[in-house]
Structure formats: structure tokens, C-alpha cells
Scaffold this motif. Structure first.
Motif, PDB file in Angstrom:
ATOM      1  N   THR A   1       6.705   6.248  -1.098  1.00 59.84           N
ATOM      2  CA  THR A   1       6.165   5.926  -2.420  1.00 59.84           C
ATOM      3  C   THR A   1       4.866   5.152  -2.243  1.00 59.84           C
ATOM      4  OG1 THR A   1       7.672   4.018  -2.454  1.00 59.84           O
ATOM      5  CG2 THR A   1       8.314   5.973  -3.724  1.00 59.84           C
ATOM      6  N   THR A   2       3.917   5.397  -3.127  1.00 63.67           N
ATOM      7  CA  THR A   2       2.597   4.787  -2.997  1.00 63.67           C
ATOM      8  C   THR A   2       1.800   4.970  -4.279  1.00 63.67           C
ATOM      9  OG1 THR A   2       0.587   4.733  -1.613  1.00 63.67           O
ATOM     10  CG2 THR A   2       1.572   6.889  -2.041  1.00 63.67           C
ATOM     11  N   ASN A   3       0.778   4.150  -4.435  1.00 65.29           N
ATOM     12  CA  ASN A   3      -0.211   4.344  -5.500  1.00 65.29           C
ATOM     13  C   ASN A   3      -1.512   4.930  -4.955  1.00 65.29           C
ATOM     14  OD1 ASN A   3       1.303   3.277  -7.748  1.00 65.29           O
ATOM     15  ND2 ASN A   3       1.017   1.246  -6.860  1.00 65.29           N
ATOM     16  N   ASP A   4      -1.517   5.261  -3.675  1.00 62.84           N
ATOM     17  CA  ASP A   4      -2.702   5.763  -2.972  1.00 62.84           C
ATOM     18  C   ASP A   4      -2.664   7.292  -2.960  1.00 62.84           C
ATOM     19  OD1 ASP A   4      -4.580   6.570  -1.050  1.00 62.84           O
ATOM     20  OD2 ASP A   4      -4.222   4.835   0.239  1.00 62.84           O
ATOM     21  N   ALA A   5      -3.531   7.901  -3.746  1.00 65.34           N
ATOM     22  CA  ALA A   5      -3.534   9.361  -3.872  1.00 65.34           C
ATOM     23  C   ALA A   5      -3.857  10.031  -2.545  1.00 65.34           C
ATOM     24  CB  ALA A   5      -4.535   9.795  -4.936  1.00 65.34           C
TER      25      ALA A   5
ATOM     26  N   ASP B   1       0.826  -1.211   0.000  1.00 57.07           N
ATOM     27  CA  ASP B   1       0.000   0.000   0.000  1.00 57.07           C
ATOM     28  C   ASP B   1       0.858   1.258   0.000  1.00 57.07           C
ATOM     29  OD1 ASP B   1      -2.859  -1.035   0.346  1.00 57.07           O
ATOM     30  OD2 ASP B   1      -1.782  -2.109   1.924  1.00 57.07           O
ATOM     31  N   ALA B   2       2.017   1.176   0.617  1.00 56.90           N
ATOM     32  CA  ALA B   2       2.947   2.305   0.651  1.00 56.90           C
ATOM     33  C   ALA B   2       4.301   1.770   1.062  1.00 56.90           C
ATOM     34  CB  ALA B   2       2.470   3.384   1.626  1.00 56.90           C
ATOM     35  N   ALA B   3       5.328   2.582   0.839  1.00 53.56           N
ATOM     36  CA  ALA B   3       6.687   2.173   1.196  1.00 53.56           C
ATOM     37  C   ALA B   3       7.453   3.347   1.767  1.00 53.56           C
ATOM     38  CB  ALA B   3       7.426   1.609  -0.016  1.00 53.56           C
ATOM     39  N   GLY B   4       8.259   3.067   2.790  1.00 52.68           N
ATOM     40  CA  GLY B   4       9.185   4.056   3.321  1.00 52.68           C
ATOM     41  C   GLY B   4      10.569   3.804   2.751  1.00 52.68           C
TER      42      GLY B   4
END
Length: 391
Positions: A198-202, A176-179
Motif C-alpha cells: 500500500t502506498t500513496n506514491d503512484a 512512503d509505502a507499506a508491506g
């Protein structure tokens, strides 16, 4: 010949014209906080990872912390973390007010073992936080499947794996997200602290942008209690230069790792790479039951080594307590007692790699490890031509 564990001068010498130009561009811009360099790096790094969004922040720990905050994970919640990792993974959970729940790693890959997670879940579990340790991707498909069944978020700790691939896809855009951390020693290292989400979640990206800047989208109008965690314009400018060379430098690391894999003598446990993984060899970590003696013998021969990591988080002063006594996580504890990181980097020269191999053979003989067909004469096979300095 002395071989340092890590070379910080080589990268600058190789990229000096580009880095100096980026510095000059930054100085002439007269814009030093959240400007064009940060925006450009965010676009470029998101594209590199295959993510829709990148939000530059102060460092890797804050990247993980802000993801948790943006997802509303906090007091009373639990987050699954590896028992074997750098303590920043756990600290991010604690900073958010949640509780880290350690799960043991796979003893072959050192990454979070998906088969052990189900037993650690409770109604309070809100997220899984796998770490792509040492530059090798965690086994993400079973983690994602489990998370979807239980309604959990998957937050990658991608601090050590910029450019690594899992089944053909780059880390940093698998969950869902990355640090991400750009600490100077990372594969994509800044010249100071730096990090990114980084993420694909707006919606998540928007919340992290707000949280990183005092909780504000518009100056002096604060929507929430935020933080000061902004990727520096100068670091962004320098990272943009190094990003262009990251794949080539990762290939050089892979060549060093291949040479080690082929020529290190018996007596060491070498890294194991699953067929679906394309690691970027942030670290090259071997294991030996007499690790401390081996490290001293290598040091006596001028070979720089480090231990990643000598104290598992549950035994550190930050987390030690009756809930996690010694023996609670035996796999992590055994790794802490036996792992040793050999010199690794894109600027290791062929003769330096040969010196590491030579010194390791000698060191193992000194501590009583005999191996057939190899001797302390240090005559190895030809080095890989992809190493730095090769023709």
C-alpha cells in the motif's frame, strides 16, 4: 477445557455463506490470475487503509522486498530494522542486496525506538523499516521527521496490524509505502499465502505492479528482471469477504485484551499501550522471567501458547556472526527470553477467556508466584460482553 492458541475453524463457520459464494464466483469466472477479484480487493483495501494505491503480491515478505527493489535500494545500501521482529523484515532487506542495520526497541512497546536511530545512521542508510509489532503501531511521527531530515524512505512492515490506528490514522498509509501480509493467522488472513503493497506514491505502485509480474506490463514484453509474485484471484475473493468484517473482529480482539488487562494476576508484565495508539491485538504478549516454566504449566492445563519470537534475528543461523555476538542487542535478547503469547482471536468465547485466566493464576502459583487477593479458585470478574459468543 482446552483453549487453542488460534481458532481457524471459527472464522469459516461464521462466514461460510459469504466465503462459499466467493469461491463459487471465482470458479465461474474462469479467470484465475490478476483478474477482477484482485483489482476489486486492491481498491477496497487501499480505501480501508487510507492509501491511494494497493498492489496485491504473493506474500508479506515479497511485499517488503518489492518496495525496496522499486525504490532502487540494493547493494551497498543500508536499511534500519528493529532488532526485535520476525526475521522476514530482515530477509526483505537481504533479498534486495542491501544490509539490515538493527536498532533496539522500546522495552515498553517492543517497537522500534526512535531515540536510538540517529546513532545507527551512516551515509549508506537509505530507509527506515519500522514494524507495527503484535498489532500495535510504532511511534511514526519522530521516525518520519528523522527520515525527512536525512532524505530517507519510511517503509512500514504492516504484517501484523491491519486496522490499527496511530493518532487516528490507520497503519499502512503512514510512511512512503507499506508491506502487508495476509498469512492465515493474521487479523486479515487469507487461506494461504498472500500480501500487498500500500502506498500513496503512484510511481512506486506502478513499479511494483511491473516487478510482481515478471517485469512486464504487457505479456511477453519485459521491461526489467522481475518476479512472479501475484496475489491469487481466489485469495483476493476470500479476502474481500473477510475485509468487510475486519473492524468488528478487531473489536472482539480488543474486548479479549481488555479482559486480560483487567484480570490477569500480578506477576506478569502486561502490554503497555501509549495514548496515541489503537492496537488491533494481533497477539497478546506478556512477559515473565520464568517464561518456559509458565508456558509448560499452561500447556499442562490445556492452554495453547506460542513464543513470538524465541530467537532474535541477529542470533539466528541466517545472521549470526562476529559482528553481532550475544549481548549486542540486550533488549531484543531479553524479550526473546521472557515473552509469551496467550490465546487471542475474534472467536475466543467468554468461557475460554475465563479458562485462560484461571489457568494462568494456577500456573503462577505452581511456579512460586504469590499474589494478593486472588487465588486458584478462578473466580474472576464478569467477562466483557463484546467477546465472541456473548449475548
Amino acid at each position: 477445557m482446552k483453549v487453542p492458541f488460534l481458532d481457524f475453524v471459527g472464522p469459516y463457520e461464521e462466514l461460510k455463506p459469504e466465503l462459499d459464494e466467493a469461491w463459487s464466483r471465482f470458479m465461474r469466472s474462469a479467470w484465475y490470475i490478476l483478474g477482477r477479484e484482485v483489482e476489486a480487493f486492491e481498491e477496497e483495501y487501499a480505501a480501508y487503509c487510507g492509501a491511494r494505491y494497493c498492489v496485491g503480491v504473493g506474500n508479506g515478505l515479497e511485499a517488503l522486498h518489492l518496495i525496496l527493489r522499486a525504490y532502487g535500494i540494493g547493494a551497498g545500501d543500508e536499511v534500519i530494522v528493529p532488532s526485535n521482529t520476525y526475521i522476514a523484515t530482515w530477509l526483505a532487506v537481504s533479498y534486495a542486496g542491501a544490509t539490515p542495520v538493527p536498532v533496539e526497541p522500546d522495552s515498553r512497546t517492543f517497537n522500534l525506538d526512535p531515540s536510538r536511530i540517529e546513532a545507527a545512521l551512516t551515509p549508506r542508510t537509505k530507509a527506515l523499516m519500522p514494524v507495527h509489532l503484535y498489532g500495535q503501531p510504532a511511534d511514526m511521527d519522530p521516525l518520519l521527521e528523522l527520515a525527512r531530515r536525512h532524505g530517507l524512505k519510511v517503509i512500514e512492515d504492516n504484517a501484523q496490524a491491519q486496522g490499527a490506528r496511530y493518532k487516528g490514522r490507520r497503519t499502512g498509509a503512514l510512511g512512503d509505502a507499506a508491506g502487508n501480509s495476509f498469512y492465515p493467522g493474521k487479523n486479515l488472513g487469507a487461506y494461504g499465502d498472500a500480501g500487498a503493497v500500500t502506498t500513496n506514491d503512484a510511481e512506486l505502485a506502478d513499479r511494483v505492479r511491473t516487478l510482481r509480474n515478471y517485469g512486464s506490463k504487457k505479456k511477453y514484453y519485459n521491461e526489467c528482471k522481475g518476479y512472479n509474485s501475484r496475489l491469487d484471484e481466489l485469495q483476493a475473493a476470500l479476502l474481500r469477504v473477510k475485509l468487510r468484517h475486519l473492524d468488528a473482529w478487531n473489536q472482539r480482539r480488543a474486548a479479549v485484551a481488555a479482559r486480560y488487562q483487567a484480570a490477569l494476576p500480578a506477576g506478569l508484565t502486561l502490554p503497555w499501550v501509549p495514548e496515541w495508539a489503537e492496537p488491533v491485538w494481533h497477539l497478546y504478549v506478556v512477559r515473565h522471567p520464568q517464561r518456559d516454566r509458565l508456558q509448560q504449566a499452561l500447556n499442562d492445563r490445556g492452554i495453547g501458547t506460542l513464543i513470538h519470537y524465541p530467537v532474535p534475528p541477529h542470533l539466528s543461523g541466517a545472521y549470526a556472526g562476529p559482528q553481532w555476538p550475544r549481548g549486542a542487542f540486550p533488549v531484543a535478547e531479553q524479550l526473546a527470553d521472557t515473552v509469551l503469547s496467550l490465546p487471542m482471536g475474534p472467536h475466543l468465547r467468554e468461557e475460554q477467556v475465563e479458562q485462560v485466566l484461571c489457568a494462568t493464576r494456577q500456573a503462577l502459583e505452581e511456579i512460586g508466584v504469590k499474589f494478593c487477593g486472588q487465588s486458584a479458585s478462578c473466580q474472576g470478574a464478569p467477562a466483557a460482553s463484546a467477546l465472541a459468543g456473548s449475548s
